[in-house]
Design a protein around this motif. Sequence first.
Motif, short mmCIF file in Angstrom:
data_model
loop_
_atom_site.label_atom_id
_atom_site.label_comp_id
_atom_site.label_asym_id
_atom_site.label_seq_id
_atom_site.Cartn_x
_atom_site.Cartn_y
_atom_site.Cartn_z
N UNK A 145 -18.66 -36.47 19.63
CA UNK A 145 -17.27 -36.20 20.45
C UNK A 145 -17.23 -34.86 20.69
N UNK A 146 -17.62 -33.96 19.86
CA UNK A 146 -17.37 -32.53 19.99
C UNK A 146 -18.50 -31.94 21.32
N UNK A 147 -19.63 -32.63 21.28
CA UNK A 147 -20.47 -32.30 22.36
C UNK A 147 -19.94 -32.69 23.89
N UNK A 160 -20.48 -36.71 36.46
CA UNK A 160 -20.36 -37.64 35.23
C UNK A 160 -21.53 -37.69 34.63
N UNK A 161 -21.59 -37.46 33.22
CA UNK A 161 -22.32 -37.78 32.39
C UNK A 161 -22.04 -38.62 31.26
N UNK A 162 -21.32 -39.50 31.64
CA UNK A 162 -20.84 -40.58 30.38
C UNK A 162 -22.16 -41.67 30.17
N UNK A 163 -22.88 -41.64 31.00
CA UNK A 163 -24.03 -42.57 30.66
C UNK A 163 -25.22 -41.88 29.74
N UNK A 164 -24.80 -40.74 29.45
CA UNK A 164 -25.97 -39.98 28.53
C UNK A 164 -25.16 -39.73 27.15
N UNK A 165 -26.20 -39.73 26.28
CA UNK A 165 -25.79 -39.49 24.87
C UNK A 165 -25.00 -37.97 25.08
N UNK A 166 -23.94 -37.65 24.48
CA UNK A 166 -23.19 -36.35 24.73
C UNK A 166 -24.07 -35.23 24.25
N UNK A 167 -24.76 -35.30 23.11
CA UNK A 167 -25.70 -34.21 22.66
C UNK A 167 -26.75 -33.80 23.71
#
Length: 197
Positions: A145-147, A160-167
């Motif tokens: 969530x921090x990433x 939009x990068x919601x399909x990626x792992x946030x890190x």
Amino acid sequence: MTAISADDLDAAVTCLAEGLRPAAANDWTTVAGTGELDAWHTAEHIGDCLLSYAAQLVSRRPSGFVPFLAALEKDASSADALEFALAGGAILAAVVRAAPPESRAFHPTGTADPAGFAAMGCAEVLVHGEDVARGLGLALDPPREVCARTVSRLFPHVGDVSDLDPWTALLWAMDRAEVPGRPKQTGWRWHGAPPKP
């Protein structure tokens, strides 16, 4: 998504401590860090950046950086280098907490608010921390969530990068990872200024 905060910076600093302390007795001058810097100098860079951000926010300087450099003593150990980076993070987090939300200060990527400096601090800690970790044969495992909040605040232009792992998204946005189907982020630049309403 909630705004990034000093709590996020605390979590990033905790991640850095947990990830790098197992190798704090190693010689960091002999392993890779960021770019041409070794791990020791990369940790010094982290600490210097975080202290610089804190000085900016305290001074509310409208242009240019407060003219100082924070540096490790030449004989500082690897453990000292890590402590310097962690102390810089703690100081920046304290300043972010104390600063009124309407505070603004110079950064070359846009006049930033406390949340912007917190986000930039998270990016410095996590991504340069990962540079050090990789040189030492380790890897950081930051709170996702921090990433996600860091990417959202600093890199709105990547789409939009919601399909990626946030890190993975943060590493990709700062050109530390390749993502199939997405362009390399060579010459990346973040946005320090608050998002427009």
